[in-house]
Design a protein around this motif. Structure first.
Motif, short mmCIF file in Angstrom:
data_model
loop_
_atom_site.label_atom_id
_atom_site.label_comp_id
_atom_site.label_asym_id
_atom_site.label_seq_id
_atom_site.Cartn_x
_atom_site.Cartn_y
_atom_site.Cartn_z
N GLN A 178 0.83 -1.20 0.00
CA GLN A 178 0.00 0.00 0.00
C GLN A 178 0.87 1.25 0.00
O GLN A 178 0.53 2.25 -0.66
N TYR A 179 1.96 1.22 0.69
CA TYR A 179 2.89 2.35 0.73
C TYR A 179 3.40 2.69 -0.67
O TYR A 179 3.49 3.86 -1.05
N LEU A 180 3.75 1.67 -1.44
CA LEU A 180 4.29 1.89 -2.78
C LEU A 180 3.21 2.34 -3.77
O LEU A 180 3.49 3.11 -4.69
N GLN A 181 2.00 1.87 -3.57
CA GLN A 181 0.92 2.19 -4.49
C GLN A 181 0.20 3.49 -4.15
O GLN A 181 -0.39 4.12 -5.02
N ARG A 182 0.25 3.89 -2.87
CA ARG A 182 -0.47 5.08 -2.43
C ARG A 182 0.50 6.01 -1.67
O ARG A 182 0.52 6.05 -0.44
N PRO A 183 1.29 6.80 -2.41
CA PRO A 183 2.23 7.72 -1.74
C PRO A 183 1.55 8.68 -0.77
O PRO A 183 2.15 9.07 0.23
N ASP A 184 0.30 9.05 -1.04
CA ASP A 184 -0.40 9.99 -0.17
C ASP A 184 -0.57 9.44 1.24
O ASP A 184 -0.50 10.20 2.23
N LEU A 185 -0.76 8.13 1.38
CA LEU A 185 -0.93 7.54 2.70
C LEU A 185 0.36 7.56 3.51
O LEU A 185 0.33 7.59 4.74
N GLY A 186 1.49 7.54 2.83
CA GLY A 186 2.77 7.60 3.53
C GLY A 186 3.12 8.98 4.05
O GLY A 186 4.06 9.13 4.83
N ARG A 187 2.35 9.99 3.65
CA ARG A 187 2.64 11.37 4.06
C ARG A 187 1.89 11.79 5.31
O ARG A 187 2.07 12.92 5.79
N LYS A 188 1.03 10.92 5.83
CA LYS A 188 0.20 11.26 6.99
C LYS A 188 0.34 10.22 8.09
O LYS A 188 0.32 9.01 7.82
#
Length: 255
Positions: free
Chosen positions: A86-96
């Motif tokens: 999920q981290y690799l596919q959704r960069p936005d989630l890694g920012r929060k």
């Protein structure tokens, strides 16, 4: 009579002398219409190391024990990305930071000068191998300058911008994110350092300063600590960071 097979001749690149100045893949020569077998195998090995770095895991327990030497609280935090895929596919989630992390931060508000965020990024190997030495060189400089240091934050599945939210929640004046950089084919252990003055959610990249390629085979850890410390001092002096904060260290002043 069978014809003899002509042996292939390896051609050495005339620019091979440049290899002593860089670890990049230059002047690798050729064999016929392809590259030599040795260089091909080295390329495949480097590619494998890069893939391993992307999927490596930050050793949070070992790092937390090692960080105890700095006598600061250590916070174990996590982004909204639940796993590596999920981290690799959704960069936005890694920012929060996730909800649990936000609750943990709410119990640690002290309004310090600096909060240091250690995030796995795209190469946890870089943090596992190099971040402790970098902090041993950097933190004494910050303390000697009478800067108040907040909790040390270990963030899993984190990207650079997560530092803005974490530091804002802690009411810190400046965030320093030490993160594993995207591995290349000549290095898989590089740390990037990103500093932001007056961090808050929603800032863009032009609000940050970056020091890249921090590793034993790149920017020496001691030189990196000096450079980070210089930019931190300048950020507090000028009360800004990003495109308005220039690295003028060592430049001659105009008369």
């Amino acid at each position: 009579m069978d014809k003899m097979t002509k042996p292939q001749i390896e051609i050495t690149d005339p620019l091979s002398f440049l290899k002593e100045f860089t670890a990049a893949r230059i002047a690798i020569g050729s064999t016929g219409s392809s590259i030599p077998t040795k260089q091909l195998l080295e390329f495949k090995l480097a590619h494998a190391h890069a893939r391993d770095a992307v999927y490596s895991v930050m050793d949070t327990e070992v790092l937390e024990d090692a960080l105890a030497q700095f006598h600061r609280p250590v916070l174990q935090l996590h982004s909204r990305a639940e796993n590596r895929a999920q981290y690799l596919q959704r960069p936005d989630l890694g920012r929060k930071p996730n909800e649990e992390s936000l609750n943990r931060l709410a119990d640690q508000i002290t309004g310090d000068d600096i909060v240091i965020i250690i995030a796995d990024g795209l190469s946890a190997i870089a943090l596992n191998e190099n971040v402790l030495t970098l902090l041993q060189l950097l933190i004494p400089k910050l303390l000697d300058a009478n800067l108040k240091l907040g909790p040390l934050c270990l963030v899993q599945q984190g990207r650079v911008a997560i530092g803005d939210d974490i530091a804002h929640e802690l009411h810190a004046k400046l965030s320093l994110v030490l993160i594993g950089e995207r591995p290349g084919l000549s290095a898989a252990d590089s740390i990037g350092a990103y500093l932001t003055y007056q961090p808050k959610p929603g800032l863009k990249d032009n609000s940050r300063n970056c020091i890249s390629n921090i590793r034993p085979g790149g920017l020496d850890l001691s030189l990196a600590a000096d450079k980070i410390f210089y930019l931190v001092q300048e950020a507090f002096r000028m009360k800004l960071s990003g495109i308005g904060l220039k690295d003028n260290e060592g430049l001659l002043e105009r008369e």
